[in-house]
Design a protein around this motif. Structure first.
Motif, PDB file in Angstrom:
ATOM      1  N   LEU A  62       0.832  -1.205   0.000  1.00  0.00           N
ATOM      2  CA  LEU A  62       0.000   0.000   0.000  1.00  0.00           C
ATOM      3  C   LEU A  62       0.865   1.253   0.000  1.00  0.00           C
ATOM      4  O   LEU A  62       0.587   2.208  -0.741  1.00  0.00           O
ATOM      5  CB  LEU A  62      -0.927  -0.007   1.214  1.00  0.00           C
ATOM      6  CG  LEU A  62      -2.110  -0.978   1.165  1.00  0.00           C
ATOM      7  CD1 LEU A  62      -2.827  -1.000   2.511  1.00  0.00           C
ATOM      8  CD2 LEU A  62      -3.087  -0.603   0.053  1.00  0.00           C
ATOM      9  N   VAL A  63       1.901   1.274   0.830  1.00  0.00           N
ATOM     10  CA  VAL A  63       2.791   2.438   0.873  1.00  0.00           C
ATOM     11  C   VAL A  63       3.490   2.623  -0.468  1.00  0.00           C
ATOM     12  O   VAL A  63       3.576   3.746  -0.992  1.00  0.00           O
ATOM     13  CB  VAL A  63       3.819   2.284   2.006  1.00  0.00           C
ATOM     14  CG1 VAL A  63       4.843   3.414   1.963  1.00  0.00           C
ATOM     15  CG2 VAL A  63       3.124   2.254   3.354  1.00  0.00           C
ATOM     16  N   SER A  64       3.995   1.525  -1.039  1.00  0.00           N
ATOM     17  CA  SER A  64       4.676   1.603  -2.328  1.00  0.00           C
ATOM     18  C   SER A  64       3.732   2.080  -3.425  1.00  0.00           C
ATOM     19  O   SER A  64       4.114   2.893  -4.277  1.00  0.00           O
ATOM     20  CB  SER A  64       5.261   0.235  -2.693  1.00  0.00           C
ATOM     21  OG  SER A  64       6.166  -0.217  -1.714  1.00  0.00           O
ATOM     22  N   THR A  65       2.494   1.591  -3.407  1.00  0.00           N
ATOM     23  CA  THR A  65       1.512   2.011  -4.400  1.00  0.00           C
ATOM     24  C   THR A  65       1.201   3.495  -4.255  1.00  0.00           C
ATOM     25  O   THR A  65       1.087   4.221  -5.257  1.00  0.00           O
ATOM     26  CB  THR A  65       0.222   1.194  -4.258  1.00  0.00           C
ATOM     27  OG1 THR A  65       0.536  -0.202  -4.387  1.00  0.00           O
ATOM     28  CG2 THR A  65      -0.780   1.569  -5.330  1.00  0.00           C
ATOM     29  N   ALA A  66       1.068   3.965  -3.011  1.00  0.00           N
ATOM     30  CA  ALA A  66       0.796   5.386  -2.774  1.00  0.00           C
ATOM     31  C   ALA A  66       1.953   6.260  -3.248  1.00  0.00           C
ATOM     32  O   ALA A  66       1.736   7.307  -3.885  1.00  0.00           O
ATOM     33  CB  ALA A  66       0.525   5.616  -1.292  1.00  0.00           C
ATOM     34  N   VAL A  67       3.181   5.841  -2.961  1.00  0.00           N
ATOM     35  CA  VAL A  67       4.344   6.602  -3.404  1.00  0.00           C
ATOM     36  C   VAL A  67       4.423   6.614  -4.934  1.00  0.00           C
ATOM     37  O   VAL A  67       4.707   7.659  -5.545  1.00  0.00           O
ATOM     38  CB  VAL A  67       5.636   6.020  -2.803  1.00  0.00           C
ATOM     39  CG1 VAL A  67       6.864   6.715  -3.375  1.00  0.00           C
ATOM     40  CG2 VAL A  67       5.622   6.158  -1.288  1.00  0.00           C
ATOM     41  N   CYS A  68       4.176   5.472  -5.552  1.00  0.00           N
ATOM     42  CA  CYS A  68       4.174   5.404  -7.018  1.00  0.00           C
ATOM     43  C   CYS A  68       3.142   6.347  -7.607  1.00  0.00           C
ATOM     44  O   CYS A  68       3.398   7.029  -8.610  1.00  0.00           O
ATOM     45  CB  CYS A  68       3.906   3.966  -7.477  1.00  0.00           C
ATOM     46  SG  CYS A  68       5.317   2.850  -7.326  1.00  0.00           S
ATOM     47  N   PHE A 148       8.318  -0.811  -9.983  1.00  0.00           N
ATOM     48  CA  PHE A 148       6.921  -0.801 -10.424  1.00  0.00           C
ATOM     49  C   PHE A 148       6.403   0.575 -10.827  1.00  0.00           C
ATOM     50  O   PHE A 148       5.254   0.688 -11.250  1.00  0.00           O
ATOM     51  CB  PHE A 148       6.023  -1.377  -9.313  1.00  0.00           C
ATOM     52  CG  PHE A 148       6.410  -2.764  -8.892  1.00  0.00           C
ATOM     53  CD1 PHE A 148       6.713  -3.734  -9.835  1.00  0.00           C
ATOM     54  CD2 PHE A 148       6.486  -3.110  -7.550  1.00  0.00           C
ATOM     55  CE1 PHE A 148       7.074  -5.016  -9.451  1.00  0.00           C
ATOM     56  CE2 PHE A 148       6.844  -4.393  -7.162  1.00  0.00           C
ATOM     57  CZ  PHE A 148       7.142  -5.347  -8.115  1.00  0.00           C
ATOM     58  N   LEU A 149       7.216   1.625 -10.704  1.00  0.00           N
ATOM     59  CA  LEU A 149       6.773   2.972 -11.067  1.00  0.00           C
ATOM     60  C   LEU A 149       6.293   3.072 -12.518  1.00  0.00           C
ATOM     61  O   LEU A 149       5.261   3.709 -12.777  1.00  0.00           O
ATOM     62  CB  LEU A 149       7.886   3.983 -10.802  1.00  0.00           C
ATOM     63  CG  LEU A 149       7.550   5.448 -11.113  1.00  0.00           C
ATOM     64  CD1 LEU A 149       6.369   5.925 -10.270  1.00  0.00           C
ATOM     65  CD2 LEU A 149       8.769   6.342 -10.887  1.00  0.00           C
ATOM     66  N   PRO A 150       6.990   2.469 -13.496  1.00  0.00           N
ATOM     67  CA  PRO A 150       6.493   2.561 -14.879  1.00  0.00           C
ATOM     68  C   PRO A 150       5.092   1.991 -15.062  1.00  0.00           C
ATOM     69  O   PRO A 150       4.337   2.460 -15.919  1.00  0.00           O
ATOM     70  CB  PRO A 150       7.527   1.754 -15.678  1.00  0.00           C
ATOM     71  CG  PRO A 150       8.769   1.809 -14.850  1.00  0.00           C
ATOM     72  CD  PRO A 150       8.296   1.795 -13.439  1.00  0.00           C
ATOM     73  N   PHE A 151       4.722   0.993 -14.238  1.00  0.00           N
ATOM     74  CA  PHE A 151       3.393   0.399 -14.347  1.00  0.00           C
ATOM     75  C   PHE A 151       2.304   1.344 -13.850  1.00  0.00           C
ATOM     76  O   PHE A 151       1.122   1.113 -14.131  1.00  0.00           O
ATOM     77  CB  PHE A 151       3.339  -0.911 -13.560  1.00  0.00           C
ATOM     78  CG  PHE A 151       4.250  -1.973 -14.089  1.00  0.00           C
ATOM     79  CD1 PHE A 151       3.895  -2.703 -15.217  1.00  0.00           C
ATOM     80  CD2 PHE A 151       5.454  -2.246 -13.483  1.00  0.00           C
ATOM     81  CE1 PHE A 151       4.740  -3.683 -15.727  1.00  0.00           C
ATOM     82  CE2 PHE A 151       6.300  -3.215 -13.985  1.00  0.00           C
ATOM     83  CZ  PHE A 151       5.937  -3.937 -15.113  1.00  0.00           C
ATOM     84  N   ILE A 203      -0.560  -5.535  -6.945  1.00  0.00           N
ATOM     85  CA  ILE A 203      -0.514  -7.001  -7.038  1.00  0.00           C
ATOM     86  C   ILE A 203       0.917  -7.529  -7.066  1.00  0.00           C
ATOM     87  O   ILE A 203       1.280  -8.412  -6.277  1.00  0.00           O
ATOM     88  CB  ILE A 203      -1.336  -7.493  -8.236  1.00  0.00           C
ATOM     89  CG1 ILE A 203      -2.820  -7.258  -7.978  1.00  0.00           C
ATOM     90  CG2 ILE A 203      -1.072  -8.973  -8.505  1.00  0.00           C
ATOM     91  CD1 ILE A 203      -3.708  -7.649  -9.128  1.00  0.00           C
ATOM     92  N   PRO A 204       1.786  -7.061  -7.979  1.00  0.00           N
ATOM     93  CA  PRO A 204       3.167  -7.576  -7.941  1.00  0.00           C
ATOM     94  C   PRO A 204       3.916  -7.196  -6.673  1.00  0.00           C
ATOM     95  O   PRO A 204       4.777  -7.953  -6.219  1.00  0.00           O
ATOM     96  CB  PRO A 204       3.810  -6.947  -9.192  1.00  0.00           C
ATOM     97  CG  PRO A 204       2.968  -5.780  -9.522  1.00  0.00           C
ATOM     98  CD  PRO A 204       1.574  -6.142  -9.114  1.00  0.00           C
ATOM     99  N   ALA A 205       3.596  -6.026  -6.095  1.00  0.00           N
ATOM    100  CA  ALA A 205       4.253  -5.642  -4.846  1.00  0.00           C
ATOM    101  C   ALA A 205       3.842  -6.573  -3.714  1.00  0.00           C
ATOM    102  O   ALA A 205       4.660  -6.913  -2.843  1.00  0.00           O
ATOM    103  CB  ALA A 205       3.917  -4.194  -4.499  1.00  0.00           C
TER     104      ALA A 205
END
Length: 270
Positions: A62-68, A148-151, A203-205
């Motif tokens: 969740l944190v990684s997705t929010a940062v992305c 995962f940022l490009p995604f 999902i991948p994270a």
């Protein structure tokens, strides 16, 4: 040659590499070593060790997705406002890292972040405090965001480029300022791309184990690491498959959310 004949290679590929592996996962996950039906493999997710790994993986994802998202949306807006097409060099810059091997990209960050790595060597040269970030959740988040940022960028960028400029101009002609135009026009119309990007990152994270192994070390175990160890170290395919079924529930929820918010595929069609 009819269409059914042409479709045969794709059907064979889907059956061999999707249907059969999924069937094996469900078979092992819903049976014990004697082959009898059981839900015990799935129920083990409630144990302290597995639930902790799942919750930690969900939190870091969740944190990684929010940062992305916070990084990707401004980048996507800049690209969309530059009127570059999908084959331009600028867009290629964001796609290019995806062509490199995932493991090599993560190993590069391990080399950069380790205590005697490149980053700390530079800081030590300038007599600055070194960073002890390796083998911490922060290092895992950094690795997830980088990989995962490009995604996240591409679906949001694709959604923004499909917004009719006349709609934006009409809003401004009617007296809307930049903030009103963004929150009432641009952001709502880009939601399909945002949902698609969230799905493609979360999902991948959630399921990754390579990033947490290399950047988190043996101190931090995510649910992906637990499943990987059950298959490769302990050889308990039944337990590993049962935990994998639990992760499939999260994947199905994300896919359902994407299908609901992006019914026309506006956020995924590149």
């Amino acid at each position: 040659m009819n269409k059914k004949t042409l479709a045969f290679p794709y059907v064979f590929w889907s059956v061999a590499f999707i249907v059969i592996p999924l069937g094996m996962i469900f078979y092992y996950g819903l049976t014990d070593k004697t082959g009898a039906f059981t839900l015990e493999n799935i129920a083990t997710i409630a144990t302290a060790e597995h639930s902790k790994a799942l919750l930690l993986a969900a939190w870091l994802s969740l944190v990684s997705t929010a940062v992305c998202f916070l990084l990707a949306y401004p980048l996507a807006m800049i690209l969309a406002n530059m009127n570059v097409n999908q084959h331009s060099f600028i867009v290629l810059i964001f796609i290019l890292p995806m062509w490199m091997n995932f493991l090599l990209r993560t190993l590069a960050w391990q080399t950069l972040l380790e205590k005697t790595g490149v980053l700390n060597s530079i800081l030590a040269f300038f007599h600055l405090p070194i960073l002890e970030i390796i083998n911490t959740p922060a290092a895992i988040i950094l690795g997830m965001v980088y990989n995962f940022l490009p995604f996240m960028v591409l679906p949001v960028y694709n959604a923004l480029t499909k917004i009719d400029k006349n709609v934006i101009n009409a809003a401004r002609d009617l007296g809307a300022n930049s903030m009103q135009t963004f929150f009432r026009i641009i952001f709502p119309l880009s939601i399909p791309g945002i949902i698609s990007g969230i799905t493609m990152v979360f999902i991948p994270a959630l399921t990754t184990f390579v990033i947490s192994t290399l950047l988190g070390g043996s101190k931090i175990l995510l649910i992906g690491n637990v499943i990987e160890q059950e298959f490769t170290q302990t050889g308990n395919w039944h337990l590993g498959s049962g935990l994998s079924i639990v992760l499939m529930v999260f994947i199905l929820i994300n896919m359902a959310a994407e299908a609901f918010f992006d019914k026309n595929g506006e956020g995924t069609a590149l």
